[in-house]
Design an enzyme around this catalytic site. Structure first.
Site, mmCIF file in Angstrom:
data_model
loop_
_atom_site.group_PDB
_atom_site.id
_atom_site.type_symbol
_atom_site.label_atom_id
_atom_site.label_comp_id
_atom_site.label_asym_id
_atom_site.label_seq_id
_atom_site.Cartn_x
_atom_site.Cartn_y
_atom_site.Cartn_z
ATOM 1 N N GLU A 1 10.602 17.470 4.105
ATOM 2 C CA GLU A 1 9.784 18.631 3.753
ATOM 3 C C GLU A 1 8.800 18.288 2.637
ATOM 4 O O GLU A 1 8.746 18.936 1.582
ATOM 5 C CB GLU A 1 10.662 19.817 3.355
ATOM 6 C CG GLU A 1 11.456 20.387 4.504
ATOM 7 C CD GLU A 1 12.218 21.651 4.167
ATOM 8 O OE1 GLU A 1 12.550 22.423 5.083
ATOM 9 O OE2 GLU A 1 12.501 21.872 2.966
ATOM 10 N N GLU B 1 14.731 21.660 11.710
ATOM 11 C CA GLU B 1 15.613 22.582 10.993
ATOM 12 C C GLU B 1 15.314 24.016 11.401
ATOM 13 O O GLU B 1 14.158 24.419 11.482
ATOM 14 C CB GLU B 1 15.405 22.494 9.476
ATOM 15 C CG GLU B 1 15.907 21.255 8.789
ATOM 16 C CD GLU B 1 15.749 21.361 7.272
ATOM 17 O OE1 GLU B 1 15.712 22.496 6.744
ATOM 18 O OE2 GLU B 1 15.648 20.305 6.616
#
Length: 691
Positions: free
Chosen positions: A162, A319
């Site tokens: 991320e 995710e």
């Protein structure tokens, strides 16, 4: 699917040329005693898990000190997973530097806009431009590549994690030096910078590069082009870190694909993923659904845009959550059926991997209340039973869908990162505008109309679409303006909205009246903006109303049609909605206010009709059911998602249901019932390309 031996998708350890859905989660075995690992792989087999992301936050375990390494535990985990048929997406572990590194080198820590140094103790406590951090990060990346590049479990590399989630904007001296280098690259000379930044305003003129700084806290409004360029630079700095790790992995492990997990969701906008998508071997994304009415529509919008970034290739849902997250003020669990719906909506828009954060719910740490495939309650739980069933659906019911691409729609909706950044800063006619909200509003109108639309970045190939909606395209470089003009003059149907075409790539206003280079195409001219105050509404004479914005429009082309006028207020009688038909059969429409949902959908219906685009759904399903289509060589796969809280009957649809429906209701075998929050997938014969 990409050809065998390419780096465009996962390298499956066994039967690598057979398309299949990847199913799994982030796995953190270092948080658990070894006795738990055996139970983990047993439950993974039961759930149908065939891939895990491993090692994301393991740097401190892998490298306990500057010159010491501990790979033994990771060797064991890699071997155990391979023995149990689970492939590995192996992270480079660089997302969170260990305590010894920040103690020895506090200069790697980010600095805020106000000059405060961000401390360790959480994650992503590193400067994207720190040469010290880069040296250590590439060292651990190299060590992992050399040790595991040939491991049979390795399916892909996962760079960092991320990128930019918490450290995208760093105002340190390292960032200042890198920003100056970036600006030299862009403008070549200080004079070029002065022109781009309009530095004669407020006596900001520079005479040397050493005078240029990031937009730190200032006494008043910081130079707007400086802000825009810093947003661009900050995204590029993270992209450059991605490139640096990727180049090591490509060089040392040439057959293994490399990705990183984007965050195309909600209002996350600081990273220019349209640019980043060219840097990875396949696109991966994280998404967490908003627990509010319309949250599934935003999920669909983000999944659709991720498919657009992937340019039609398979992409990886890295995710999402089985239930509650831990980082909102209140974190409700998902209702029955929502986990499967969320997963399959991503699949509908091109995902060939469905993964969660995380595999086993942590017992300690900041994310211990974040849901997982194996919750605190263990395998004897509704969540795990739902996990097992979803694995079965992907493996058995939908196996033939894997490897297919999404079938292009006839309409496109454009998203522009420069415009998102520019509209969110200060010194504007209104601080209430938001590109994401406006684009999502148009996307919902398409859903209500039952018409498929592809969400695309502005640099994509959208000229072949019958209708293109470009909402709040505020930053409009000349090249993009020429593309839009050529598209409409060549027979396409363009829809532009308020506050579009206002500035060029340097954030300089296009002079001569708004909307700049689109004036002649639209057949109108605007001299003054008329933004609306928060809560203020303006009525139109077609019965609709608008918020946020209005325009004092002068129609300049005799053929421009006025579809609605302002009915009250200082603009009463003035044009509000216009459409100019063009000689080549195309058109250019302008929407000068933010319409409410019902009337935006009605307007879209007129625009679609003018473009000759209709819904592929029966009339009784339009607005109640979302349709997304994937297509293979021999069949189409229609994903039907129930947008309501009630069962929906699917009467006389073509094709054969593969999953998500139950026979029943009126009509016998020709009727199926789609449950609330349900997703049904149907195999349909391919359409005739000539038709």
């Amino acid at each position: 699917m990409p050809p065998v031996g390419s780096r465009d998708w996962l390298r499956w350890p066994r039967d690598s040329d057979r398309p299949r859905f990847a199913y799994g989660a982030d796995y953190n075995p270092e948080q658990w005693p070894r006795a738990v690992w055996e139970e983990d792989v047993r439950l993974m087999r039961r759930a149908g898990v065939n891939i895990v992301t491993l090692g994301v936050f393991s740097w401190s375990r892998l490298q306990p000190g500057p010159r010491t390494w501990d790979f033994g535990w990771l060797d064991d985990v890699m071997d155990l997973l391979h023995e149990n048929g689970v492939a590995v997406d192996l992270a480079t572990a660089t997302a969170s530097p260990p305590a010894w590194l920040t103690t020895a080198h506090p200069e790697v820590l980010p600095v805020t806009r106000t000059g405060e140094t961000v401390g360790p103790g959480a994650r992503q406590h590193w400067r994207p431009t720190s040469p010290v951090f880069r040296r250590y990060a590439l060292q651990v990346t190299t060590a992992l590549a050399e040790r595991y590049g040939g491991h049979p479990a390795l399916a892909a590399w996962h760079v960092n994690n991320e990128l930019g989630c918490h450290n995208v904007h760093d105002y340190s001296d390292d960032a200042a030096a890198a920003f100056r280098a970036w600006l030299r690259d862009r403008y070549a000379t200080v004079e070029g910078l002065n022109h781009a930044w309009a530095t004669d305003f407020w006596s900001q003129r520079y005479t040397g590069w050493d005078q240029v700084l990031p937009p730190r806290l200032a006494a008043s409004h910081v130079n707007p082009t400086q802000q825009l360029d810093f947003a661009r630079f900050s995204s590029d700095a993270l992209r450059d870190h991605l490139r640096a790790e990727r180049e090591i992995l490509h060089r040392l492990t040439p057959g293994i694909p490399v990705t990183t997990n984007f965050m195309v969701m909600g209002h996350t906008s600081a990273m220019n993923y349209a640019d980043w998508a060219h840097e990875v071997d396949f696109v991966a994304n994280d998404h967490y659904v908003l627990p509010e009415p319309g949250g599934a529509d935003e999920l669909s919008f983000s999944a659709n845009l991720t498919g657009g970034l992937a340019r039609g290739r398979p992409w990886f849902l890295m995710e999402h959550s089985t239930g509650a997250v831990n980082w909102r003020a209140v974190n409700p669990a998902k209702a029955p059926g929502e986990m499967a719906r969320d997963s399959l909506l991503h699949v509908a828009h091109g995902a060939d991997a469905v993964c969660f954060f995380q595999w086993r719910q942590s017992a300690g740490g900041a994310e211990k209340y974040h849901s997982a495939m194996v919750p605190h309650a263990g395998a004897d739980s509704r969540v795990f039973r739902d996990v097992v069933e979803l694995g079965r659906v992907l493996r058995e019911d939908l196996d033939e869908v894997a490897g297919t691409g999404r079938l292009p729609a006839r309409a496109a909706l454009l998203v522009d990162w420069d415009s998102r950044w520019a509209v969110l800063r200060d010194s504007l006619p209104s601080s209430l505008l938001d590109v994401h909200d406006e684009a999502l509003g148009w996307y919902r109108a398409f859903l209500e109309a039952g018409v498929r639309v592809d969400v695309l970045p502005t640099d994509a190939d959208w000229e072949g679409y019958g209708l293109v909606v470009a909402p709040l395209l505020h930053v409009l470089p000349g090249a993009t303006a020429r593309r839009l003009t050529g598209y409409a003059e060549g027979g396409g149907h363009l829809v532009a909205t308020y506050f579009s075409g206002i500035v060029d790539e340097n954030d300089h206003v296009h002079l001569g009246g708004y909307p700049g280079p689109l004036r002649d195409l639209l057949g109108l001219r605007i001299e003054e903006f008329a933004p609306l105050r928060e809560g203020e509404r303006v009525a139109l004479d077609d019965g609709s109303s608008g918020t946020l914005w209005s325009d004092r429009i002068t129609v300049t082309a005799p053929e421009t049609e006025v579809w609605a006028r302002y009915a009250d207020g200082p603009l009463a009688g003035g044009a509000a909605l216009t459409r100019r038909p063009l000689p080549g059969g195309g058109s250019a429409a302008y929407v000068s206010t933010r319409l409410d949902g019902e009337h935006r959908t009605a307007l879209l219906g007129r625009l679609l009709a003018g473009a000759g685009i209709g819904s592929e759904l029966p009339e009784d399903l339009r607005g109640r059911v979302e349709l997304a289509v994937r297509a293979g060589a021999d069949a189409e796969y229609h994903f039907l998602a129930n947008r309501t809280g009630e069962p929906v009957k699917l009467h006389h649809l073509p094709g054969t249901p593969l999953s998500g429906t139950a026979a029943g209701g009126e009509g016998g075998e020709d009727a199926r019932v789609l449950a609330p929050r349900g997703v049904s997938v149907w195999r349909v014969p391919p359409r005739d390309p000539a038709g």
